[in-house]
Write a protein that holds these residues in place. Structure first.
Motif, PDB file in Angstrom:
ATOM      1  N   THR A  73      48.555 104.224  49.091  1.00 59.15           N
ATOM      2  CA  THR A  73      48.819 104.586  48.128  1.00 59.15           C
ATOM      3  C   THR A  73      48.301 105.243  47.377  1.00 59.15           C
ATOM      4  O   THR A  73      47.391 104.990  47.345  1.00 59.15           O
ATOM      5  N   GLN A  74      49.186 105.891  46.328  1.00 63.17           N
ATOM      6  CA  GLN A  74      48.678 106.869  44.913  1.00 63.17           C
ATOM      7  C   GLN A  74      49.435 106.183  43.754  1.00 63.17           C
ATOM      8  O   GLN A  74      49.790 106.707  43.427  1.00 63.17           O
ATOM      9  N   GLY A  75      48.572 105.776  42.817  1.00 56.75           N
ATOM     10  CA  GLY A  75      49.428 104.759  42.169  1.00 56.75           C
ATOM     11  C   GLY A  75      50.297 104.109  42.200  1.00 56.75           C
ATOM     12  O   GLY A  75      50.280 103.536  43.487  1.00 56.75           O
ATOM     13  N   ASP A  76      51.993 104.369  41.900  1.00 57.98           N
ATOM     14  CA  ASP A  76      53.008 103.983  42.692  1.00 57.98           C
ATOM     15  C   ASP A  76      53.708 104.410  43.405  1.00 57.98           C
ATOM     16  O   ASP A  76      54.461 104.022  44.581  1.00 57.98           O
ATOM     17  N   GLU A  77      52.650 105.196  44.108  1.00 59.02           N
ATOM     18  CA  GLU A  77      54.000 106.509  44.995  1.00 59.02           C
ATOM     19  C   GLU A  77      52.837 106.454  46.483  1.00 59.02           C
ATOM     20  O   GLU A  77      51.654 105.886  46.807  1.00 59.02           O
ATOM     21  N   ASN A  78      53.620 106.101  47.579  1.00 57.35           N
ATOM     22  CA  ASN A  78      53.178 106.032  48.995  1.00 57.35           C
ATOM     23  C   ASN A  78      53.036 107.064  49.393  1.00 57.35           C
ATOM     24  O   ASN A  78      53.575 107.877  49.106  1.00 57.35           O
ATOM     25  N   VAL A  79      51.774 106.827  49.900  1.00 58.90           N
ATOM     26  CA  VAL A  79      50.717 108.242  50.477  1.00 58.90           C
ATOM     27  C   VAL A  79      51.911 108.630  51.893  1.00 58.90           C
ATOM     28  O   VAL A  79      50.801 107.673  52.838  1.00 58.90           O
ATOM     29  N   GLU A  80      52.207 109.704  52.422  1.00 58.30           N
ATOM     30  CA  GLU A  80      52.599 110.220  53.470  1.00 58.30           C
ATOM     31  C   GLU A  80      52.059 111.092  54.190  1.00 58.30           C
ATOM     32  O   GLU A  80      52.362 111.828  55.312  1.00 58.30           O
ATOM     33  N   ASP A  81      51.468 111.368  53.655  1.00 58.62           N
ATOM     34  CA  ASP A  81      50.980 113.024  53.789  1.00 58.62           C
ATOM     35  C   ASP A  81      48.946 113.202  54.378  1.00 58.62           C
ATOM     36  O   ASP A  81      49.046 113.952  53.916  1.00 58.62           O
ATOM     37  N   ALA A  82      48.602 111.473  54.250  1.00 59.27           N
ATOM     38  CA  ALA A  82      47.254 111.451  54.470  1.00 59.27           C
ATOM     39  C   ALA A  82      46.991 112.397  56.034  1.00 59.27           C
ATOM     40  O   ALA A  82      47.163 112.797  56.873  1.00 59.27           O
ATOM     41  N   GLY A  83      45.821 113.254  54.954  1.00 54.59           N
ATOM     42  CA  GLY A  83      44.852 114.734  56.735  1.00 54.59           C
ATOM     43  C   GLY A  83      44.530 113.694  57.986  1.00 54.59           C
ATOM     44  O   GLY A  83      44.535 113.939  58.769  1.00 54.59           O
ATOM     45  N   GLU A  84      43.927 112.330  57.391  1.00 52.19           N
ATOM     46  CA  GLU A  84      42.961 111.789  58.402  1.00 52.19           C
ATOM     47  C   GLU A  84      43.606 110.234  57.964  1.00 52.19           C
ATOM     48  O   GLU A  84      43.395 110.138  56.721  1.00 52.19           O
ATOM     49  N   VAL A  85      43.502 108.709  58.905  1.00 51.56           N
ATOM     50  CA  VAL A  85      43.408 107.899  58.781  1.00 51.56           C
ATOM     51  C   VAL A  85      43.030 106.865  60.389  1.00 51.56           C
ATOM     52  O   VAL A  85      43.633 107.270  61.297  1.00 51.56           O
TER      53      VAL A  85
END
Length: 250
Positions: free
Chosen positions: A61-73
């Motif tokens: 997440t970033q703040g209240d936003e779900n991060v769906e575009d991570a470059g790498e996990v």
């Protein structure tokens, strides 16, 4: 007439000042957005059995936003005391910023699972432990990688980032992020040891620190094939850590 001109001039100045104020506010808002750090919550069981598949889940997440575009996990997994034999498993995005992977542990023991998350020009590396099968209490206090007894697992985290595609005779940018106790490790000596399996010749490449805890270099692989890339991190007499990855060159 002079009064009218003066009033017009004052009006224009007032509009200009207001516009500047709004612009500064907008820039401030944008800066605040940039400073909002990503967070990664690693979720996995504390115990498991050898031969069984364990689910690994991370919500980004970033703040209240779900991060769906991570470059790498990626999940880095190693048996405690054997970090040099760590395994890297790519995670896949499921939904709502949740990234999943699975791991089957073949041997009993204590393991460390560290997730490496790179998203929106930021990086974070939380980790946790899992006990597989029968675990002796002493395994929590195994000797560390440098051979000294009584130390816990190293708190230094090393993450090598490389291009998705690497071609021979073309310059490839390599980046290494290093943390110590979850803080950026600055002013360390970071080097890459690059070689093909079975070859006597090892190439050594020094990295330069681009920003706090982030080191980079460029390297041109001379041939196609599989290379070992070992990252060495040294700082003073207290820190000397390394991690290995393989690189496919086309």
């Amino acid at each position: 007439m002079k009064k009218l001109s003066l009033l017009v001039l004052v009006g224009i100045l007032a509009l200009f000042i207001a516009a500047c104020g709004n612009s500064n506010e907008d820039n401030g808002a944008k800066e605040d957005e940039k400073l909002e750090a990503i967070e990664a919550k690693l979720d996995m069981p504390e115990k498991g059995e050898s031969g069984e598949t364990v689910s690994l889940t991370t919500k980004v997440t970033q703040g209240d936003e779900n991060v769906e575009d991570a470059g790498e996990v990626k999940y880095e997994i190693w048996k405690n005391g054997h970090k040099e034999e760590s395994e890297i498993i790519e995670a896949k995005h499921d939904k709502n910023g949740v990234y999943k992977a699975e791991k089957k542990f073949e041997e009993d023991g204590m393991y460390t699972v560290q997730v490496h998350v790179t998203a929106r020009d930021m990086h974070t590396m939380p980790k946790a432990e899992i006990a597989i099968g029968e675990v002796e209490e002493e395994e929590h206090d195994e000797e560390s990688e440098d051979g000294h007894h009584g130390h816990h697992e190293s708190s230094v985290s090393i993450h090598l980032m490389k291009p998705d595609t690497i071609k021979m005779n073309e310059e490839a940018e390599m980046n290494v992020h290093v943390e110590n106790e979850e803080a950026a490790l600055e002013k360390a000596e970071v080097r890459l040891e690059i070689y093909k399996e079975g070859q006597e010749k090892h190439e050594w490449v020094d990295l330069t620190e681009d920003e706090a805890g982030k080191y980079k270099c460029s390297y041109t692989f001379p041939d196609k094939g599989t290379y070992n890339v070992q990252v060495h991190v040294t700082k003073g007499e207290e820190i000397h850590e390394h991690t290995m990855q393989t690189v496919e060159v086309q």
